[in-house]
Design an enzyme around this catalytic site. Structure first.
Site, short mmCIF file in Angstrom:
data_model
loop_
_atom_site.label_atom_id
_atom_site.label_comp_id
_atom_site.label_asym_id
_atom_site.label_seq_id
_atom_site.Cartn_x
_atom_site.Cartn_y
_atom_site.Cartn_z
N ASP A 305 0.87 -1.17 0.00
CA ASP A 305 0.00 0.00 0.00
C ASP A 305 0.91 1.23 0.00
OD1 ASP A 305 -2.31 1.63 0.34
OD2 ASP A 305 -1.95 1.67 2.50
N ASP A 307 -0.26 4.99 1.05
CA ASP A 307 -0.52 5.92 2.14
C ASP A 307 -0.36 5.27 3.50
OD1 ASP A 307 -1.18 7.39 -0.05
OD2 ASP A 307 -3.18 7.96 0.61
N SER A 393 -2.60 1.25 -4.53
CA SER A 393 -3.10 2.25 -3.58
C SER A 393 -4.53 2.67 -3.87
CB SER A 393 -2.19 3.48 -3.60
OG SER A 393 -2.71 4.53 -2.82
N GLY A 394 -5.25 2.99 -2.82
CA GLY A 394 -6.56 3.60 -2.97
C GLY A 394 -6.43 5.10 -3.16
#
Length: 536
Positions: A305, A307, A393-394
């Protein structure tokens, strides 16, 4: 009779149990019952190496660690090896001259007597201590050292100085059950426990961990110190009898009778990992349990991921600062990452609040990115080992593309913010949302494309939207994650450095320094959503 500093060595008692030092005084009498000789010294603290050897059976390490803990003595190093039911356990202690600390010698003598083991003491000259972890005993040298120690026990009046600096560690986890691999017709199931702590792992923790493992029918075959200084990281090789044999012996079992050695997904395994997590959390120690197999050390793909994992910020929160809606966006982010709000809905709400913000805000975020400690070193080390690396990543592609290039990753996937003709965000995204399920799907797609088994994939993340990705990977790690995420994950790391991931792969701190290229010390255009990028 007074004892001079020159005599401050270890005197073996006639019973074969070693004796050592009491606090320095101008004149002290030996204590026959405790088999203790007096050691004088100018310092108020001294290093002492103890070596415990003998037949391996349940409770030895726990007993030794309990003795150390009662005296409040610091452990500097520890090694342990069990070869053909012969245990060799070495512990380096820093012993003060106060009365409580000096009790450690008597406590250890009594503990060794209770468990039927031989114990030797050594006060190293010139501050000599145990050899580096890279020089730990091999099974052959461990057996030789054990045999030599046993032979030494028959030598009357022989001085014990010089022994004990080559063995291995004690911790409440040692030989808990008769070594299962030696039981005729019983196949052992082997596991590795990795301990990580910001500070030295305390003796009480190791003692309690040993009791926990013993209750589960485990035997500790080997302990290796992975960290260079202090006992911040330890690796324990543990084993237990097959479920059928364990049940026959009245021991608690970890898996069902038909479970494979390589099956990490059983209900009982999940329950035990959860128990270890709760146990470790109470004392600030991460405890990771993995099945020992060739695949544990043969991972090939790492998916991370971005963040709060690769970087310390939440990108959408930073963009929100420029839009003047930071508080509102931060609250939604916090709720979503903790699992309290559907990710798609939370993303829609947050992105809508960014409408009208100039897209140049991306540049400001990039210029102020703060990478997580160890992120560069981890990626550099993994690339040297031939791993493929990805960030999923979102967040947003403009940032993941930059992070990919900065860290030398092979793939990046994220959401794409729509930019209007006026150069500002429209408050919408383009393409499919990279949510929790899509993260897992993308991980599997990369693994398939690279022809890598999911058992050879590592996933690292901190949010609820990372859980499906962590679940499908062979090693899914919740890194400094929210409580709900840690409770659901199989592996957790709560250390400052992302490089701690390497400890779970069995790499020592020395290995990590070598891989990262550091000397050993003594002491952007937005990319389309879903498009992976491979550097040339």
């Amino acid at each position: 009779m007074a004892t001079s500093p020159a005599d401050a060595a270890v005197v073996r008692a006639t019973t074969g149990t070693a004796a050592v030092a009491s606090p320095p005084t101008s004149s002290s009498a030996a204590t026959p019952n405790a088999n203790v000789a007096v050691a004088a010294g100018a310092s108020d603290r001294e290093r002492v190496v103890i070596v415990v050897s003998g037949k391996d059976h349940p409770g030895i390490t726990s007993a030794i660690m309990a003795a150390v803990a009662r005296a409040g003595v610091d452990i500097l190093d520890v090694r342990q090896t069990s070869v053909r039911r012969r245990l060799t356990l070495a512990v380096e202690l820093e012993v003060g001259m106060d009365a409580r600390s000096q009790r450690v010698f008597r406590e250890l003598l009594l503990a060794a007597k209770r468990v039927g083991s031989k114990i030797d003491f050594d006060i190293p000259e010139g501050g000599r201590s145990l050899p580096p972890p890279s020089q730990s005993l091999s099974p052959r040298s461990a057996a030789a050292a054990d045999t030599a120690a046993i032979d030494d026990g028959s030598a009357d009046g022989e001085e014990g100085r010089g022994r004990g600096a080559t063995s291995s560690p004690p911790m409440g986890l040692a030989s808990k059950a008769v070594v299962p691999r030696l039981t005729p017709g019983v196949a052992p199931v082997n596991y590795v426990l990795t301990l990580l702590s910001a500070e030295a792992v305390p003796p009480r923790f190791l003692e309690a961990l040993g009791e926990l493992l013993e209750a589960r029918g485990f035997s500790t075959d080997k302990i290796t110190r992975l960290s260079r200084r202090q006992l911040r990281s330890l690796e324990l090789t543990i084993s237990r009898s097959s479920p059928a044999a364990a049940a026959g012996a009245g021991m608690a079992t970890l898996d069902g009778a038909g479970d494979s050695v390589y099956d990490d997904d059983g209900e009982a395994m999940a329950e035990f990992r959860s128990a270890l997590y709760t146990f470790g959390k109470s004392q600030g120690v991460d405890v990771a349990l993995q099945t020992e197999s060739v695949l544990r050390r043969s991972k090939r793909l790492v998916v991370m991921d971005m963040d709060s994992t690769l970087i310390q910020q939440e990108v959408i929160d930073e963009l929100a600062r420029h839009a003047g809606v930071y508080e509102a966006v931060r609250d939604i982010t916090h709720t979503a990452m903790g699992g309290g709000l559907d990710f798609n809905e939370s993303l829609r709400q947050r992105v809508a609040l960014l409408a009208g913000t100039p897209a140049t805000a991306f540049r400001h975020v990039i210029d102020n990115l703060v990478y997580t400690d160890g992120a560069h070193e981890l990626c550099r080390s993994l690339k040297k080992l031939g791993y493929r690396l990805a960030v999923i990543s979102g967040g947003f592609t403009a940032i993941t593309e930059h992070v990919r290039k900065e860290l030398g990753l092979h793939y990046d996937y994220a959401n794409q913010l729509e930019v209007g003709a006026d150069g500002c965000f429209t408050g919408r995204t383009v393409g499919p949302v990279v949510n929790a399920q899509r993260k897992a799907d993308l991980l599997m797609t990369i693994a398939q494309q690279e022809r890598i088994s999911l058992k050879q994939v590592i996933a690292v993340g901190d949010g609820a939207n990372d859980l499906p990705m962590l679940a499908v990977a062979g090693l899914g790690i919740a890194f400094n994650a929210k409580p709900a995420v840690q409770a659901a994950a199989s592996f957790r790391i709560n250390q400052r450095s992302l490089g701690s991931v390497l400890y779970l792969l069995g790499f020592s701190e020395d290995d990590q320094l070598e891989l990262s290229g550091r000397p050993r010390q003594g002491g952007a255009t937005a990319t389309q959503c879903g498009a992976g990028h491979t550097p040339p």
